[in-house]
Design a protein around this motif. Structure first.
Motif, PDB file in Angstrom:
ATOM      1  N   TRP A 128       1.254 -13.833  -6.164  1.00  0.00           N
ATOM      2  CA  TRP A 128       0.610 -13.042  -7.211  1.00  0.00           C
ATOM      3  C   TRP A 128       1.345 -13.141  -8.556  1.00  0.00           C
ATOM      4  O   TRP A 128       0.962 -12.487  -9.515  1.00  0.00           O
ATOM      5  N   SER A 156      -1.701   0.681  -9.262  1.00  0.00           N
ATOM      6  CA  SER A 156      -0.428   0.750  -8.548  1.00  0.00           C
ATOM      7  C   SER A 156      -0.162  -0.597  -7.889  1.00  0.00           C
ATOM      8  O   SER A 156      -0.990  -1.513  -7.948  1.00  0.00           O
ATOM      9  N   ALA A 157       0.986  -0.721  -7.245  1.00  0.00           N
ATOM     10  CA  ALA A 157       1.352  -2.004  -6.647  1.00  0.00           C
ATOM     11  C   ALA A 157       0.338  -2.464  -5.606  1.00  0.00           C
ATOM     12  O   ALA A 157       0.058  -3.658  -5.487  1.00  0.00           O
ATOM     13  N   HIS A 158      -0.215  -1.522  -4.849  1.00  0.00           N
ATOM     14  CA  HIS A 158      -1.212  -1.859  -3.836  1.00  0.00           C
ATOM     15  C   HIS A 158      -2.553  -1.243  -4.226  1.00  0.00           C
ATOM     16  O   HIS A 158      -2.689  -0.025  -4.310  1.00  0.00           O
ATOM     17  N   GLU A 160      -6.183  -1.284  -2.863  1.00  0.00           N
ATOM     18  CA  GLU A 160      -6.861  -1.670  -1.631  1.00  0.00           C
ATOM     19  C   GLU A 160      -8.120  -0.833  -1.409  1.00  0.00           C
ATOM     20  O   GLU A 160      -8.235   0.269  -1.947  1.00  0.00           O
ATOM     21  N   ALA A 182       5.807   4.921  -1.656  1.00  0.00           N
ATOM     22  CA  ALA A 182       4.785   3.874  -1.710  1.00  0.00           C
ATOM     23  C   ALA A 182       4.029   3.943  -3.030  1.00  0.00           C
ATOM     24  O   ALA A 182       3.788   5.026  -3.574  1.00  0.00           O
ATOM     25  N   SER A 183       3.665   2.782  -3.528  1.00  0.00           N
ATOM     26  CA  SER A 183       2.869   2.699  -4.759  1.00  0.00           C
ATOM     27  C   SER A 183       1.497   2.157  -4.399  1.00  0.00           C
ATOM     28  O   SER A 183       1.343   0.972  -4.080  1.00  0.00           O
ATOM     29  N   HIS A 184       0.501   3.025  -4.432  1.00  0.00           N
ATOM     30  CA  HIS A 184      -0.829   2.598  -4.005  1.00  0.00           C
ATOM     31  C   HIS A 184      -1.906   3.468  -4.628  1.00  0.00           C
ATOM     32  O   HIS A 184      -1.664   4.608  -5.027  1.00  0.00           O
ATOM     33  N   SER A 186      -6.527   3.642  -4.159  1.00  0.00           N
ATOM     34  CA  SER A 186      -7.719   2.993  -3.614  1.00  0.00           C
ATOM     35  C   SER A 186      -8.506   2.336  -4.744  1.00  0.00           C
ATOM     36  O   SER A 186      -8.449   2.749  -5.907  1.00  0.00           O
TER      37      SER A 186
END
Length: 212
Positions: A128, A156-158, A160, A182-184, A186
């Protein structure tokens, strides 16, 4: 609002399209392959080449805002393709007289420590890096822009697939992490944050980020 979404059939673009239509906006979806989108109320699908500023400007004319979900990660030269496309999109938006440009950014340019961006850390995924570097350089292009009212929303980093909760945090230049580190966020909530910004501008000529 009458808006155009560039890359509306892609991973992020399709979520932005769904959120914008659900809120009653009139959307022109500018895509390379119109057959990928099904007819929907409020939707007009138009074939467009993001690398052609003149042709793109003609298709953007008359809109109140442009959202770019343009991506180059499927190309052989990811960085070069993305940057040339972003230059074309910026030029076309200005030529069309559209006052606002909202851009899907990348998490790689966010800071994880003072002066240290996520992209420059050893753990950043190699596959990436070109995409993230493109987003970082595109932000620099926009920061030099003197005409457009632009906004970049970094995820964020993820980023999804997941539930649309409407509950998230906004930040500026630092990567957001939850209580577990966690960095996420939706894809659906990212789209909520972007369309919120479209409807109620709060980050003119700057980047912001969204996460849990």
């Amino acid at each position: 609002m009458n808006i155009a979404i560039i890359g509306a059939s892609g991973y992020v673009g399709s979520a932005l399209l769904a959120e914008a239509l659900a809120r009653g906006h009139a959307v022109t979806a500018l895509v390379s392959n119109p057959s990928r989108l099904s007819p929907s109320e409020g939707l007009r699908v138009v074939q467009a080449d993001a690398q052609s500023p003149d042709g793109l400007a003609a298709r953007l004319s008359g809109h109140e805002a442009v959202i770019s979900a343009f991506s180059g990660h499927a190309q052989e030269d990811v960085l070069g393709y993305y940057l040339s496309g972003m230059r074309s999109i910026i030029a076309a938006t200005k030529a069309a007289g559209v006052p606002r440009l909202l851009v899907v950014g990348g998490a790689g340019g966010l800071e994880v420590a003072p002066g240290v961006q996520l992209l420059d850390t050893p753990q950043f995924p190699a596959q990436w890096k070109a995409t993230a570097e493109g987003a970082r350089q595109a932000l620099a292009l926009l920061r030099d822009e003197t005409v457009l009212d632009w906004t970049v929303l970094a995820p964020s980093a993820h980023l999804e697939p997941g539930e649309r909760t409407g509950v998230f945090r906004l930040g500026r230049d630092q990567l957001l992490v939850d209580q577990g580190g966690a960095s996420h966020v939706s894809l659906a909530d990212y789209a909520v944050a972007m369309i919120d910004e479209l409807e109620r501008p709060a980050h003119s000529r700057t980047r912001f980020t969204v996460g849990y």
